[in-house]
Design an enzyme around this catalytic site. Sequence first.
Site, PDB file in Angstrom:
ATOM      1  N   GLU A 254      66.982  -6.031  -4.811  1.00 29.21           N
ATOM      2  CA  GLU A 254      67.163  -5.014  -3.769  1.00 29.21           C
ATOM      3  C   GLU A 254      65.817  -4.875  -3.077  1.00 29.21           C
ATOM      4  OE1 GLU A 254      70.058  -3.765  -3.142  1.00 29.21           O
ATOM      5  OE2 GLU A 254      71.159  -4.409  -4.919  1.00 29.21           O
ATOM      6  N   CYS A 288      63.895   2.068   1.940  1.00 25.99           N
ATOM      7  CA  CYS A 288      64.183   0.711   2.407  1.00 25.99           C
ATOM      8  C   CYS A 288      65.231   0.690   3.507  1.00 25.99           C
ATOM      9  CB  CYS A 288      64.629  -0.165   1.233  1.00 25.99           C
ATOM     10  SG  CYS A 288      66.068   0.472   0.347  1.00 25.99           S
TER      11      CYS A 288
END
Length: 486
Positions: A254, A288
């Site tokens: 991720e 993110c």
Amino acid sequence: MSSYFTDLAQQYIDGEWRPGTGSWDIIDFNPYDGEKLASITIATVDEVDDAYRAAERAQKKWGATNAYARRAVFEKALAIIDEREAEISEVIIAELGGTRLKAAFELHLVREFLRESVQLALRPEGKIIPSPVDGKENRLYRVPVGVVGVISPFNFPFLLSVKSVAPALALGNGVVLKPHQNTPIVGGSLVAKIFEDAGLPGGLLNVVITDIAEIGDAFIEHPVPKVISFTGSDKVGRHVATVCAANFKRSVLELGGNSALVVLEDADIDYAVDAAVFSRFVHQGQVCMAANRVLVDRSIEAEFTEKFVAKVATLKTGDPSDPQTVIGPVINSSQADVLSSAVEQAIAEGATALLHGTTTDNLVEPSVLTGVPADSGLLQQEIFGPVVFLVPFDGEEEAVRIVNDTPYGLSGAVHTADIERGVNFAKQIDTGMFHVNDGTVHDEPLVPFGGEKHSGIGRLNGETTVDAFTTTKWISVQHGRSRFPF
């Protein structure tokens, strides 16, 4: 200062709290005021080995334990978080510089993912597959991979540790967790303490607080873990994937993003402004999925820009413990310097600063820039902080091209009065996730989470988590007699 910073400033290996044996300490600082929170002697390669071997031993019995019995641990962990919510919030604020709003947001998501882990313990199902061979029965079993290594980041360390640790354990695995050096308590020791108090058998979850300067690639090269779950930058993620592949391990990555929030000419401008401000500035933009770029149709650019800048100007920067603060400190001085340099680079390249925030220590006020040249490298990269680029476009085709013009593909959003128009727009974007008439920052327990391109490999949440942390085993049974050619 919370007792967590004294009581949990240790390694947690094989069910015991113990100091590391490295030759130096990781110093845990409050990013807002610089207060020293904890000093933790780092783990060595030997302790990484101890942790993985402990997980390997404990996993055998745990994997054979009734799934309903495993589920009880997660139910107790939920109750513990509810009981200790106020103290955990204070620890998040102190170690991360997270605001009270951010702490509440992270705790809410942790609860949601733990609730899903309760159900996940019961999720794996086998299958019986037809065979072309007479008398043969093909059984497919879902079994734990064995041991999972988890590396978590500094921005949402409690959530992003629990998000891998809890389902991996629920599915019958052992786990070794390495938190980020800037958040060793929230991302590591706190997770271990909650599961210890919830009755998780010793050895199943281990936490090693260390640094690659001490252990190199030992955490990912070790022969015990079969899966490495990593959340962090694409640069480090590329290295993790390479080492895992060379050692025949699966990696779930991720990684970073460079998300865009797109405002089409028929959008509700006031709502789009609210969504864009949240999407860029939640947790100081250290997310993110944050909207680095806000794309606005040129026909509504003036109105949107005026309202957007006005709203951003109201965001209070300061002490994260103050309930009125929206923007607290970034994680460290290096990150503050990077952000200041990005703003100055944009201006040097010809951009206009509609808001030019100042930087004081780790407090970085918001900056809103427009007119960044289309060929600027700044538009290609992840900006991990409260800096946003406004980019005008002429028509959907140009918007799609601009959104996709980045090596990342994590999240994004589009605002329009026509929902199906928004869905069709989303289908053209090379991302793992995209949202219509909403923000860019979302995570839900049942929906596959992950990115394309440099934003990662694999997915987590729901059924994709079962895929990540289990493996399929084929066992055939011949009820008759096979006929062999010799």
